[in-house]
Design an enzyme around this catalytic site. Structure first.
Site, PDB file in Angstrom:
ATOM      1  N   GLY A  12     -54.836 -27.857 -97.504  1.00 20.12           N
ATOM      2  CA  GLY A  12     -53.992 -26.758 -97.990  1.00 20.12           C
ATOM      3  C   GLY A  12     -52.995 -26.301 -96.934  1.00 20.12           C
ATOM      4  N   ASP A  14     -52.883 -23.466 -95.152  1.00 20.05           N
ATOM      5  CA  ASP A  14     -53.496 -22.921 -93.935  1.00 20.05           C
ATOM      6  C   ASP A  14     -54.280 -23.997 -93.192  1.00 20.05           C
ATOM      7  OD1 ASP A  14     -52.462 -20.625 -94.960  1.00 20.05           O
ATOM      8  OD2 ASP A  14     -54.358 -19.535 -95.080  1.00 20.05           O
ATOM      9  N   SER A  90     -56.653 -20.905-105.231  1.00 23.77           N
ATOM     10  CA  SER A  90     -55.994 -19.804-104.521  1.00 23.77           C
ATOM     11  C   SER A  90     -54.884 -19.120-105.317  1.00 23.77           C
ATOM     12  CB  SER A  90     -55.442 -20.321-103.189  1.00 23.77           C
ATOM     13  OG  SER A  90     -54.358 -21.193-103.431  1.00 23.77           O
ATOM     14  N   SER A 131     -59.156 -11.874 -98.820  1.00 22.66           N
ATOM     15  CA  SER A 131     -57.793 -11.637 -99.305  1.00 22.66           C
ATOM     16  C   SER A 131     -57.499 -10.154 -99.528  1.00 22.66           C
ATOM     17  CB  SER A 131     -57.617 -12.382-100.628  1.00 22.66           C
ATOM     18  OG  SER A 131     -56.485 -11.931-101.322  1.00 22.66           O
ATOM     19  N   GLU A 133     -56.278  -9.231-102.080  1.00 28.39           N
ATOM     20  CA  GLU A 133     -56.602  -9.023-103.497  1.00 28.39           C
ATOM     21  C   GLU A 133     -57.957  -8.344-103.690  1.00 28.39           C
ATOM     22  OE1 GLU A 133     -54.976  -9.336-106.318  1.00 28.39           O
ATOM     23  OE2 GLU A 133     -53.122 -10.141-105.496  1.00 28.39           O
ATOM     24  N   TYR A 155     -59.667 -13.749-109.478  1.00 29.87           N
ATOM     25  CA  TYR A 155     -59.587 -14.238-108.094  1.00 29.87           C
ATOM     26  C   TYR A 155     -60.080 -13.161-107.115  1.00 29.87           C
ATOM     27  CZ  TYR A 155     -57.318 -15.436-103.631  1.00 29.87           C
ATOM     28  OH  TYR A 155     -57.063 -15.696-102.301  1.00 29.87           O
ATOM     29  N   GLY A 191     -47.783 -23.763-101.448  1.00 25.47           N
ATOM     30  CA  GLY A 191     -47.823 -24.411-102.762  1.00 25.47           C
ATOM     31  C   GLY A 191     -46.577 -24.057-103.565  1.00 25.47           C
ATOM     32  N   ARG A 197     -42.100 -19.814-102.266  1.00 27.83           N
ATOM     33  CA  ARG A 197     -41.705 -21.234-102.237  1.00 27.83           C
ATOM     34  C   ARG A 197     -40.878 -21.574-103.471  1.00 27.83           C
ATOM     35  NH1 ARG A 197     -44.004 -26.579-101.074  1.00 27.83           N
ATOM     36  NH2 ARG A 197     -42.103 -27.825-100.957  1.00 27.83           N
ATOM     37  N   ARG A 284     -48.117 -11.237-115.307  1.00 25.79           N
ATOM     38  CA  ARG A 284     -49.585 -11.305-115.250  1.00 25.79           C
ATOM     39  C   ARG A 284     -50.185 -10.149-116.039  1.00 25.79           C
ATOM     40  NH1 ARG A 284     -50.055 -13.043-108.864  1.00 25.79           N
ATOM     41  NH2 ARG A 284     -48.921 -14.996-109.198  1.00 25.79           N
TER      42      ARG A 284
HETATM   43  P1  NAP Z   1     -53.996 -23.679-100.706  1.00 32.68           P
HETATM   44  O1  NAP Z   1     -52.762 -24.195-100.069  1.00 32.68           O
HETATM   45  O2  NAP Z   1     -54.041 -23.515-102.187  1.00 32.68           O
HETATM   46  O3  NAP Z   1     -55.217 -24.637-100.265  1.00 32.68           O
HETATM   47  C1  NAP Z   1     -56.463 -24.556-100.872  1.00 32.68           C
HETATM   48  C2  NAP Z   1     -57.349 -25.634-100.300  1.00 32.68           C
HETATM   49  O4  NAP Z   1     -58.640 -25.577-100.967  1.00 32.68           O
HETATM   50  C3  NAP Z   1     -56.833 -27.068-100.546  1.00 32.68           C
HETATM   51  O5  NAP Z   1     -57.165 -27.840 -99.415  1.00 32.68           O
HETATM   52  C4  NAP Z   1     -57.658 -27.520-101.755  1.00 32.68           C
HETATM   53  O6  NAP Z   1     -57.797 -28.914-101.853  1.00 32.68           O
HETATM   54  C5  NAP Z   1     -58.994 -26.890-101.421  1.00 32.68           C
HETATM   55  N1  NAP Z   1     -59.896 -26.785-102.583  1.00 32.68           N
HETATM   56  C6  NAP Z   1     -59.664 -26.120-103.732  1.00 32.68           C
HETATM   57  N2  NAP Z   1     -60.731 -26.237-104.544  1.00 32.68           N
HETATM   58  C7  NAP Z   1     -61.645 -27.015-103.881  1.00 32.68           C
HETATM   59  C8  NAP Z   1     -62.938 -27.525-104.196  1.00 32.68           C
HETATM   60  N3  NAP Z   1     -63.510 -27.278-105.366  1.00 32.68           N
HETATM   61  N4  NAP Z   1     -63.591 -28.278-103.287  1.00 32.68           N
HETATM   62  C9  NAP Z   1     -63.019 -28.571-102.103  1.00 32.68           C
HETATM   63  N5  NAP Z   1     -61.793 -28.129-101.748  1.00 32.68           N
HETATM   64  C10 NAP Z   1     -61.114 -27.366-102.635  1.00 32.68           C
HETATM   65  O7  NAP Z   1     -54.395 -22.256-100.083  1.00 32.68           O
HETATM   66  P2  NAP Z   1     -53.968 -21.603 -98.677  1.00 32.68           P
HETATM   67  O8  NAP Z   1     -52.717 -20.800 -98.894  1.00 32.68           O
HETATM   68  O9  NAP Z   1     -54.010 -22.613 -97.606  1.00 32.68           O
HETATM   69  O10 NAP Z   1     -55.136 -20.531 -98.504  1.00 32.68           O
HETATM   70  C11 NAP Z   1     -56.337 -20.878 -97.820  1.00 32.68           C
HETATM   71  C12 NAP Z   1     -57.419 -19.882 -98.215  1.00 32.68           C
HETATM   72  O11 NAP Z   1     -57.009 -18.575 -97.859  1.00 32.68           O
HETATM   73  C13 NAP Z   1     -57.735 -19.839 -99.710  1.00 32.68           C
HETATM   74  O12 NAP Z   1     -59.117 -19.610 -99.870  1.00 32.68           O
HETATM   75  C14 NAP Z   1     -56.965 -18.630-100.206  1.00 32.68           C
HETATM   76  O13 NAP Z   1     -57.556 -18.061-101.364  1.00 32.68           O
HETATM   77  C15 NAP Z   1     -57.059 -17.714 -98.992  1.00 32.68           C
HETATM   78  N6  NAP Z   1     -55.956 -16.766 -98.861  1.00 32.68           N
HETATM   79  C16 NAP Z   1     -54.687 -17.220 -98.792  1.00 32.68           C
HETATM   80  C17 NAP Z   1     -53.643 -16.314 -98.647  1.00 32.68           C
HETATM   81  C18 NAP Z   1     -52.214 -16.767 -98.582  1.00 32.68           C
HETATM   82  O14 NAP Z   1     -51.333 -15.910 -98.701  1.00 32.68           O
HETATM   83  N7  NAP Z   1     -51.942 -18.045 -98.378  1.00 32.68           N
HETATM   84  C19 NAP Z   1     -53.931 -14.939 -98.550  1.00 32.68           C
HETATM   85  C20 NAP Z   1     -55.251 -14.530 -98.637  1.00 32.68           C
HETATM   86  C21 NAP Z   1     -56.266 -15.452 -98.759  1.00 32.68           C
HETATM   87  P3  NAP Z   1     -56.722 -29.840-102.654  1.00 32.68           P
HETATM   88  O15 NAP Z   1     -55.626 -30.125-101.678  1.00 32.68           O
HETATM   89  O16 NAP Z   1     -57.537 -31.019-103.028  1.00 32.68           O
HETATM   90  O17 NAP Z   1     -56.243 -29.040-103.843  1.00 32.68           O
HETATM   91  N1  GDD Z   2     -46.303 -17.269-108.590  1.00 34.02           N
HETATM   92  C1  GDD Z   2     -45.331 -16.533-109.157  1.00 34.02           C
HETATM   93  N2  GDD Z   2     -44.403 -17.146-109.955  1.00 34.02           N
HETATM   94  N3  GDD Z   2     -45.304 -15.209-108.907  1.00 34.02           N
HETATM   95  C2  GDD Z   2     -44.304 -14.484-109.471  1.00 34.02           C
HETATM   96  C3  GDD Z   2     -43.318 -15.060-110.285  1.00 34.02           C
HETATM   97  C4  GDD Z   2     -43.362 -16.463-110.552  1.00 34.02           C
HETATM   98  O1  GDD Z   2     -42.545 -17.026-111.259  1.00 34.02           O
HETATM   99  N4  GDD Z   2     -42.454 -14.077-110.677  1.00 34.02           N
HETATM  100  C5  GDD Z   2     -42.888 -12.942-110.119  1.00 34.02           C
HETATM  101  N5  GDD Z   2     -44.016 -13.175-109.394  1.00 34.02           N
HETATM  102  C6  GDD Z   2     -44.803 -12.163-108.673  1.00 34.02           C
HETATM  103  C7  GDD Z   2     -46.297 -12.177-109.040  1.00 34.02           C
HETATM  104  O2  GDD Z   2     -46.499 -11.520-110.302  1.00 34.02           O
HETATM  105  C8  GDD Z   2     -46.871 -11.418-107.846  1.00 34.02           C
HETATM  106  O3  GDD Z   2     -46.737 -10.023-108.045  1.00 34.02           O
HETATM  107  C9  GDD Z   2     -45.956 -11.831-106.682  1.00 34.02           C
HETATM  108  O4  GDD Z   2     -44.796 -12.451-107.286  1.00 34.02           O
HETATM  109  C10 GDD Z   2     -46.603 -12.797-105.686  1.00 34.02           C
HETATM  110  O5  GDD Z   2     -47.165 -13.875-106.404  1.00 34.02           O
HETATM  111  P1  GDD Z   2     -47.731 -15.189-105.663  1.00 34.02           P
HETATM  112  O6  GDD Z   2     -46.699 -15.759-104.756  1.00 34.02           O
HETATM  113  O7  GDD Z   2     -48.288 -16.080-106.726  1.00 34.02           O
HETATM  114  O8  GDD Z   2     -48.885 -14.623-104.696  1.00 34.02           O
HETATM  115  P2  GDD Z   2     -50.082 -13.600-104.939  1.00 34.02           P
HETATM  116  O9  GDD Z   2     -49.774 -12.351-104.156  1.00 34.02           O
HETATM  117  O10 GDD Z   2     -50.418 -13.435-106.359  1.00 34.02           O
HETATM  118  O11 GDD Z   2     -51.311 -14.354-104.252  1.00 34.02           O
HETATM  119  C11 GDD Z   2     -51.216 -14.906-102.940  1.00 34.02           C
HETATM  120  O12 GDD Z   2     -51.528 -13.940-101.972  1.00 34.02           O
HETATM  121  C12 GDD Z   2     -52.873 -13.454-102.015  1.00 34.02           C
HETATM  122  C13 GDD Z   2     -53.032 -12.416-100.898  1.00 34.02           C
HETATM  123  O13 GDD Z   2     -52.626 -11.178-101.369  1.00 34.02           O
HETATM  124  C14 GDD Z   2     -52.180 -16.101-102.875  1.00 34.02           C
HETATM  125  O14 GDD Z   2     -51.945 -16.808-101.700  1.00 34.02           O
HETATM  126  C15 GDD Z   2     -53.633 -15.668-102.887  1.00 34.02           C
HETATM  127  O15 GDD Z   2     -54.473 -16.810-102.613  1.00 34.02           O
HETATM  128  C16 GDD Z   2     -53.828 -14.619-101.798  1.00 34.02           C
HETATM  129  O16 GDD Z   2     -55.147 -14.158-101.759  1.00 34.02           O
END
Ligand code: NAP
Ligand code: GDD
Length: 326
Positions: A12, A14, A90, A131, A133, A155, A191, A197, A284
């Site tokens: 992923g 991170d 995620s 998170s 969340e 989530y 992602g 992104r 959502r």
């Molecule tokens: P990500 O890019 O979606 O990566 C998720 C990773 O989990 C990928 O390597 C995925 O593998 C793996 N995975 C998912 N389901 C699995 C399963 N059943 N068995 C084994 N591996 C599995 O997420 P990230 O942004 O790096 O985030 C890393 C962690 O931090 C997540 O737990 C996320 O919820 C948490 N988090 C992220 C954020 C953020 O803003 N990025 C904030 C708060 C918490 P594949 O490549 O095979 O799909």
């Molecule tokens: N994805 C997405 N796509 N979000 C949208 C869109 C769209 O087209 N339009 C508006 N949004 C709004 C969502 O409704 C949300 O309020 C905000 O953009 C951010 O959405 P995401 O980028 O999907 O992130 P997230 O905040 O829901 O979740 C991420 O951050 C969490 C930490 O607070 C993820 O990385 C989670 O795994 C993580 O825990």
């Protein structure tokens, strides 16, 4: 002696930055990967291609979060000193559509790992990616490590279960188990269906004449956005401290989705008004409010602070998209 780290979710966003950080610190890094129909693991491709790293200092093992027998076998064999648990479904919006798998992997997957650690003769230090969340519609702004949980989506609920379990295993079983309460963090490796992104990618494609419209849901939604590279440094620092605890990682600054749009389009000298459209499909059933973190504890105890401001983050992501299309 060389330190050994194990990462779930190594493929992923991170996982890839954390792998680079740990290799840079001299660790051997092992990661769990799922069997998929494709071998493409683009975020790690540059490390695979390096013959001095792949299968010498970086090792991958097939293991799913719902396959505890395999995880147990691999962990007994690898004997890591540090385990970073990042794997899980995620995407918050998708968790409304696939709540059972979200909870299976994120909640139960974490509990299964904790159970395995209990049985290891010398359990590794354990980091759990919690998170913002957890807080949903919080009673306190900004949030801290002691803000009560109030998740509003599957989530967040799954993360709340896992986070509390980590606390329980730390307190009752004496594990060195840490929750990192991570606010949104982004990068060019984010992602494609996360909003930053999606916007940066669309702006670059529009600039290149490959796309004309960008459809989004709620553009008034606000988040506390930082750079993933900063947050994986926080993960590592939290396992180097003498005692286990929970830490919140955030920038403390709120921005709207609209701010992301304007920054990305301005970086490419485009007028967003000509391209951005609303699509209710991306709304959502529930939106969190005022998720913004106070990372004072991480700053004071770990010496952590975010290095990349919001504008620089979005500009970096937009430029990276343009380079990919070049
Ligand atoms: P990500 O890019 O979606 O990566 C998720 C990773 O989990 C990928 O390597 C995925 O593998 C793996 N995975 C998912 N389901 C699995 C399963 N059943 N068995 C084994 N591996 C599995 O997420 P990230 O942004 O790096 O985030 C890393 C962690 O931090 C997540 O737990 C996320 O919820 C948490 N988090 C992220 C954020 C953020 O803003 N990025 C904030 C708060 C918490 P594949 O490549 O095979 O799909
Ligand atoms: N994805 C997405 N796509 N979000 C949208 C869109 C769209 O087209 N339009 C508006 N949004 C709004 C969502 O409704 C949300 O309020 C905000 O953009 C951010 O959405 P995401 O980028 O999907 O992130 P997230 O905040 O829901 O979740 C991420 O951050 C969490 C930490 O607070 C993820 O990385 C989670 O795994 C993580 O825990």
């Amino acid at each position: 002696m060389t330190k050994i780290a194990f990462i779930t979710g190594i493929t992923g966003q991170d996982g890839s930055y954390l792998t680079e950080l740990l290799l840079g610190q001299g660790y051997d890094v092992h990661g769990a990967v799922r069997r998929t129909s494709s071998l493409e693991r683009s975020r790690l491709a540059h490390l695979y291609a390096d013959a001095t790293i792949y299968n010498r200092r970086l090792f991958l093992h097939y293991a799913d979060l719902d396959d505890p027998t395999t995880l147990r076998r691999v962990l007994f064999k690898v004997k890591p000193q540090e385990l970073y648990h990042l794997a899980g479904q995620s995407h918050v919006g998708l968790s409304f559509e696939i709540p059972e798998t979200t909870c299976e992997f994120t909640a139960m997957g974490t509990l299964r790992l904790l159970e395995i650690l209990r049985d290891l003769p010398d359990p590794p230090r354990f980091f759990h990616a919690a998170s913002s969340e957890l807080f949903g519609r919080p009673s306190q702004v900004p949030q801290t490590e002691t803000t009560p949980f109030a998740p509003i989506n599957p989530y967040g609920c799954a993360k709340a279960f896992a986070t509390q379990m980590v606390r329980i295993y730390r307190e009752t079983h004496g594990l060195f188990a840490v929750n990192g309460i991570l606010f949104n963090h982004e990068s060019p490796r984010r992602g494609e269906n996360f909003v930053t992104r999606k916007i940066c990618r669309a702006a670059a494609a529009i600039k290149k004449g490959l796309q004309n419209e960008l459809t989004l849901g709620d553009t008034r939604a606000q988040r506390d956005w930082g750079h993933a590279r900063d947050y994986v440094r926080g993960m590592w620092l939290s396992l180097q401290h003498a005692t286990p605890d929970d830490y919140l990682f955030a920038t403390g600054k709120l921005h709207s989705v609209q701010d992301v749009i304007e920054t990305a389009f301005a970086a490419l000298a485009l007028d967003w008004r000509n391209h951005v459209k609303f699509d209710a499909h991306f709304l959502r059933p529930a939106e969190p409010l005022q998720l913004v973190g106070d990372a004072s504890k991480a700053r004071t105890v770990l010496g952590w602070s975010p290095q990349t401001p919001f504008t620089a983050l979005i500009q970096e992501m937009t430029r990276a998209e343009l380079d990919t299309l070049a």
